[in-house]
Design a protein around this motif. Structure first.
Motif, PDB file in Angstrom:
ATOM      1  N   VAL A 215     150.787 -15.145 -34.868  1.00 33.89           N
ATOM      2  CA  VAL A 215     150.194 -16.669 -34.839  1.00 33.89           C
ATOM      3  C   VAL A 215     150.279 -17.162 -36.383  1.00 33.89           C
ATOM      4  CG1 VAL A 215     148.360 -17.802 -34.111  1.00 33.89           C
ATOM      5  CG2 VAL A 215     149.201 -15.988 -32.904  1.00 33.89           C
ATOM      6  N   ASN A 216     150.936 -18.011 -36.739  1.00 33.57           N
ATOM      7  CA  ASN A 216     150.920 -18.649 -38.056  1.00 33.57           C
ATOM      8  C   ASN A 216     151.183 -20.192 -37.875  1.00 33.57           C
ATOM      9  OD1 ASN A 216     153.953 -19.244 -37.727  1.00 33.57           O
ATOM     10  ND2 ASN A 216     153.993 -16.999 -37.834  1.00 33.57           N
ATOM     11  N   LYS A 217     151.299 -20.748 -39.014  1.00 35.47           N
ATOM     12  CA  LYS A 217     151.476 -22.297 -38.876  1.00 35.47           C
ATOM     13  C   LYS A 217     152.590 -22.655 -37.990  1.00 35.47           C
ATOM     14  CE  LYS A 217     153.704 -22.592 -43.293  1.00 35.47           C
ATOM     15  NZ  LYS A 217     153.984 -23.198 -44.776  1.00 35.47           N
ATOM     16  N   THR A 218     153.698 -21.894 -38.040  1.00 33.57           N
ATOM     17  CA  THR A 218     154.863 -22.346 -37.164  1.00 33.57           C
ATOM     18  C   THR A 218     154.537 -22.388 -35.625  1.00 33.57           C
ATOM     19  OG1 THR A 218     156.396 -21.691 -39.074  1.00 33.57           O
ATOM     20  CG2 THR A 218     157.453 -21.778 -36.719  1.00 33.57           C
ATOM     21  N   THR A 219     153.868 -21.127 -35.211  1.00 33.18           N
ATOM     22  CA  THR A 219     153.611 -20.923 -33.743  1.00 33.18           C
ATOM     23  C   THR A 219     152.533 -21.891 -33.365  1.00 33.18           C
ATOM     24  OG1 THR A 219     152.339 -18.992 -34.389  1.00 33.18           O
ATOM     25  CG2 THR A 219     154.633 -18.709 -33.734  1.00 33.18           C
ATOM     26  N   LEU A 220     151.492 -22.054 -34.244  1.00 30.23           N
ATOM     27  CA  LEU A 220     150.348 -22.954 -33.842  1.00 30.23           C
ATOM     28  C   LEU A 220     151.016 -24.174 -33.705  1.00 30.23           C
ATOM     29  CD1 LEU A 220     147.702 -21.293 -36.517  1.00 30.23           C
ATOM     30  CD2 LEU A 220     147.583 -21.583 -33.914  1.00 30.23           C
ATOM     31  N   SER A 221     151.941 -24.695 -34.387  1.00 32.73           N
ATOM     32  CA  SER A 221     152.529 -26.216 -34.493  1.00 32.73           C
ATOM     33  C   SER A 221     153.155 -26.377 -33.075  1.00 32.73           C
ATOM     34  CB  SER A 221     153.393 -26.457 -35.672  1.00 32.73           C
ATOM     35  OG  SER A 221     154.478 -25.734 -35.388  1.00 32.73           O
ATOM     36  N   LEU A 222     153.510 -25.346 -32.349  1.00 36.67           N
ATOM     37  CA  LEU A 222     154.119 -25.595 -31.087  1.00 36.67           C
ATOM     38  C   LEU A 222     153.262 -25.647 -29.889  1.00 36.67           C
ATOM     39  CD1 LEU A 222     156.690 -22.394 -31.139  1.00 36.67           C
ATOM     40  CD2 LEU A 222     157.416 -24.923 -31.804  1.00 36.67           C
ATOM     41  N   MET A 223     151.743 -25.107 -30.249  1.00 32.36           N
ATOM     42  CA  MET A 223     150.878 -25.358 -29.208  1.00 32.36           C
ATOM     43  C   MET A 223     150.537 -26.892 -29.048  1.00 32.36           C
ATOM     44  SD  MET A 223     148.532 -21.991 -30.253  1.00 32.36           S
ATOM     45  CE  MET A 223     147.163 -22.456 -28.961  1.00 32.36           C
ATOM     46  N   LYS A 224     149.929 -26.715 -27.741  1.00 29.88           N
ATOM     47  CA  LYS A 224     149.581 -28.303 -27.036  1.00 29.88           C
ATOM     48  C   LYS A 224     148.138 -28.433 -27.868  1.00 29.88           C
ATOM     49  CE  LYS A 224     150.831 -27.387 -22.236  1.00 29.88           C
ATOM     50  NZ  LYS A 224     150.337 -27.261 -21.033  1.00 29.88           N
ATOM     51  N   PRO A 225     147.801 -29.692 -28.193  1.00 25.43           N
ATOM     52  CA  PRO A 225     146.365 -30.089 -28.937  1.00 25.43           C
ATOM     53  C   PRO A 225     145.443 -29.824 -28.069  1.00 25.43           C
ATOM     54  CG  PRO A 225     147.813 -32.071 -28.158  1.00 25.43           C
ATOM     55  CD  PRO A 225     148.678 -31.006 -28.032  1.00 25.43           C
ATOM     56  N   THR A 226     145.519 -29.728 -26.678  1.00 29.75           N
ATOM     57  CA  THR A 226     144.262 -29.420 -25.837  1.00 29.75           C
ATOM     58  C   THR A 226     144.391 -27.917 -25.493  1.00 29.75           C
ATOM     59  OG1 THR A 226     146.116 -29.853 -23.698  1.00 29.75           O
ATOM     60  CG2 THR A 226     144.480 -31.528 -24.578  1.00 29.75           C
ATOM     61  N   SER A 227     145.277 -27.074 -26.305  1.00 30.43           N
ATOM     62  CA  SER A 227     145.286 -25.690 -25.805  1.00 30.43           C
ATOM     63  C   SER A 227     144.228 -24.890 -26.836  1.00 30.43           C
ATOM     64  CB  SER A 227     146.660 -25.147 -26.214  1.00 30.43           C
ATOM     65  OG  SER A 227     146.856 -25.263 -27.481  1.00 30.43           O
ATOM     66  N   PHE A 228     143.892 -23.586 -26.140  1.00 31.76           N
ATOM     67  CA  PHE A 228     143.092 -22.610 -26.774  1.00 31.76           C
ATOM     68  C   PHE A 228     143.833 -21.353 -27.193  1.00 31.76           C
ATOM     69  CE2 PHE A 228     140.417 -25.508 -24.442  1.00 31.76           C
ATOM     70  CZ  PHE A 228     139.148 -25.642 -25.007  1.00 31.76           C
ATOM     71  N   LEU A 229     143.442 -20.800 -28.162  1.00 34.13           N
ATOM     72  CA  LEU A 229     143.909 -19.227 -28.508  1.00 34.13           C
ATOM     73  C   LEU A 229     142.862 -18.344 -28.256  1.00 34.13           C
ATOM     74  CD1 LEU A 229     146.175 -17.763 -29.901  1.00 34.13           C
ATOM     75  CD2 LEU A 229     145.024 -18.187 -32.156  1.00 34.13           C
ATOM     76  N   ILE A 230     142.999 -17.136 -27.859  1.00 30.02           N
ATOM     77  CA  ILE A 230     141.833 -16.077 -27.563  1.00 30.02           C
ATOM     78  C   ILE A 230     142.705 -14.823 -28.054  1.00 30.02           C
ATOM     79  CG2 ILE A 230     140.673 -14.906 -26.013  1.00 30.02           C
ATOM     80  CD1 ILE A 230     141.971 -18.182 -25.002  1.00 30.02           C
ATOM     81  N   ASN A 231     141.867 -14.207 -29.276  1.00 22.62           N
ATOM     82  CA  ASN A 231     142.551 -13.144 -29.673  1.00 22.62           C
ATOM     83  C   ASN A 231     141.398 -11.928 -29.402  1.00 22.62           C
ATOM     84  OD1 ASN A 231     143.956 -10.777 -31.151  1.00 22.62           O
ATOM     85  ND2 ASN A 231     143.521 -11.888 -33.132  1.00 22.62           N
ATOM     86  N   ILE A 232     141.903 -10.871 -28.510  1.00 18.17           N
ATOM     87  CA  ILE A 232     141.037  -9.834 -28.296  1.00 18.17           C
ATOM     88  C   ILE A 232     141.755  -8.536 -28.609  1.00 18.17           C
ATOM     89  CG2 ILE A 232     139.831 -10.543 -26.375  1.00 18.17           C
ATOM     90  CD1 ILE A 232     141.856  -9.158 -24.692  1.00 18.17           C
ATOM     91  N   SER A 233     142.666  -8.346 -29.588  1.00 21.96           N
ATOM     92  CA  SER A 233     143.442  -7.529 -29.935  1.00 21.96           C
ATOM     93  C   SER A 233     143.401  -6.770 -31.388  1.00 21.96           C
ATOM     94  CB  SER A 233     144.968  -7.671 -29.813  1.00 21.96           C
ATOM     95  OG  SER A 233     145.737  -6.663 -29.966  1.00 21.96           O
ATOM     96  N   ARG A 234     143.979  -7.519 -32.230  1.00 19.13           N
ATOM     97  CA  ARG A 234     143.822  -7.219 -33.850  1.00 19.13           C
ATOM     98  C   ARG A 234     143.812  -8.203 -34.729  1.00 19.13           C
ATOM     99  NH1 ARG A 234     142.272  -3.160 -32.105  1.00 19.13           N
ATOM    100  NH2 ARG A 234     142.665  -1.008 -32.426  1.00 19.13           N
ATOM    101  N   GLY A 235     142.852  -8.575 -35.554  1.00 21.48           N
ATOM    102  CA  GLY A 235     142.838  -9.726 -36.567  1.00 21.48           C
ATOM    103  C   GLY A 235     144.211  -9.994 -37.226  1.00 21.48           C
ATOM    104  N   ALA A 236     144.724  -9.086 -37.695  1.00 23.93           N
ATOM    105  CA  ALA A 236     145.880  -9.358 -38.354  1.00 23.93           C
ATOM    106  C   ALA A 236     147.127  -9.693 -37.716  1.00 23.93           C
ATOM    107  CB  ALA A 236     146.578  -7.893 -38.988  1.00 23.93           C
TER     108      ALA A 236
END
Length: 314
Positions: A215-236
Motif C-alpha cells: 500500500v503506497n501512493k500509487t495504490t492509494l491513489s486508486l482507492m475511492k475517496p469514500t473507502s477505508f483501509l484496514i490493516n491487521i497483518s504487518r505494518g510494513a
C-alpha cells in the motif's frame, strides 16, 4: 531443556497454565519484552537456551549466533517474519509457527475495526465520556464491496463474516484457494482492480520480501475517496508516510490500523481524526492464546521425543 519465553506481556496472565506445563518439560526463563529489549541483553539471555518461544521479538542472525545450544524456535502465532528462518536452518535449528490458530480472533478484530472506522465509534465514545452529545454521519458496511488482500485462514474467516453483512467480496492473493472462494462467494481479482473497486480493504496477508509497502501512493491513489483501509497483518505492508498524506488530504475516507512498521509506534497516524488505531491486539484473545499455547507445548514434547513437529516452517 532450557526454554526461553518472550511473549507479549499480557499473554502470561491470559494463559498461566502454559508456564506450568513447560516447567514439567524443562527449566523455564520468562522475559517481559513489550517495552523492548536491547540486542546485547537479548544475546546474553539466549546464550544457554535450547528452545525459544517468541511472539514479536526479532530473532536474527546475531541472536541465533549468540545461542550455541539452540535447537528449536517456536513462533507464538502465524507470521514468522521476525525470525531469520533460513539462517536458523543453516545452523540446524528447527522452526515452527501456529498458522490459523488466531485467525478467528484476527477476523473478529478486523470487523470491529471496520465498523469502528465506518461509524466513528471511538470518537463518539470519547465525546460521550466528555459529556458531549454530537450527531455524526457514518457509513454502512451492509451491501458494500469488501476487498481482502490475502486469502489464507484469516482471509477466509473475513469472507465468511462478510456474508452476514451481505457484502460483495473480492480478493487478491498469490495462492488462490478456488474451492474456498466458491463456497464463500469470493471473486479473485488483480490488485489494481481491488484497490479501485473496494469500499473497505482489509490486509490479511503475510509480509514477504516482495510485498513490503504494497500500500503506497500509487495504490492509494486508486482507492475511492469514500473507502477505508484496514490493516491487521504487518505494518510494513503499508507505506505509513504515503498513508498519512492520503488521509490528511482526504484521498480516502479513513483507516483502521492494528499494526505499524515499528512497534511500539512513533507514527503520527494514530493522531489523525480519521484513523482508528489499536496496539497489535488482533490475535490477543483468551481463546487463541490457549490454542497456540497447547500446540506449543505439544510440539516441544514432540521435539523431546524425537517425533514429527506440527507446522514446521520448512
Amino acid at each position: 531443556m532450557k526454554i526461553l519465553l518472550m511473549l507479549r506481556d499480557p499473554f502470561y496472565k491470559a494463559n498461566p497454565k502454559l508456564i506450568e506445563e513447560l516447567r514439567e518439560l524443562g527449566e523455564v526463563k520468562v522475559l517481559y519484552t513489550d517495552n523492548g529489549i536491547e540486542k546485547e541483553e537479548l544475546k546474553s539471555e539466549v546464550k544457554d537456551v535450547n528452545i525459544i518461544l517468541v511472539a514479536v521479538v526479532k530473532i536474527d542472525k546475531d541472536v541465533i549466533d549468540a545461542a550455541p545450544n539452540l535447537q528449536y524456535i517456536l513462533k507464538y502465532g502465524a507470521g514468522y517474519d521476525n525470525i531469520d528462518v533460513d539462517y536458523a536452518y543453516q545452523k540446524g535449528i528447527r522452526v515452527t509457527n501456529a498458522p490459523g490458530l488466531n485467525a478467528q480472533s484476527a477476523a473478529d478484530h478486523a470487523f470491529g475495526l471496520m465498523l469502528s472506522a465506518a461509524r466513528e465509534i471511538p470518537k463518539k465514545v470519547k465525546e460521550m465520556k466528555s459529556q458531549s452529545w454530537q450527531l455524526s454521519m457514518g457509513y454502512e458496511i451492509h451491501n458494500k464491496k469488501l476487498g481482502i488482500i490475502g486469502f489464507g485462514s484469516i482471509g477466509q474467516a473475513l469472507a465468511k463474516r462478510a456474508t452476514g453483512f451481505d457484502m460483495e467480496t473480492i480478493a487478491f492473493a498469490n495462492h488462490k484457494d478456488h474451492e474456498a472462494a466458491k463456497k464463500l462467494n469470493v471473486t479473485f481479482v488483480d490488485s489494481n482492480q481491488l484497490f479501485k473497486e473496494a469500499d473497505f480493504i482489509i490486509i490479511a496477508t503475510s509480509l514477504t520480501g516482495l510485498n513490503k509497502h504494497l500500500v503506497n501512493k500509487t495504490t492509494l491513489s486508486l482507492m475511492k475517496p469514500t473507502s477505508f483501509l484496514i490493516n491487521i497483518s504487518r505494518g510494513a505492508l503499508v507505506n505509513e508516510e504515503d498513508l498519512f498524506y492520503a488521509l490528511k488530504n482526504n484521498m480516502i475516507q479513513g483507516a483502521a490500523l492494528d499494526v505499524f512498521e515499528m512497534e511500539p509506534t512513533m507514527s503520527n497516524l494514530p493522531q489523525l481524526e480519521n484513523v482508528v488505531a489499536t496496539p497489535h491486539i488482533g490475535g490477543a484473545t483468551f481463546e487463541s492464546i490457549s490454542r497456540i499455547g497447547n500446540i506449543s507445548v505439544s510440539n516441544i514434547k514432540k521435539l523431546i521425543n524425537g517425533e514429527k513437529l506440527e507446522y514446521e516452517v520448512r
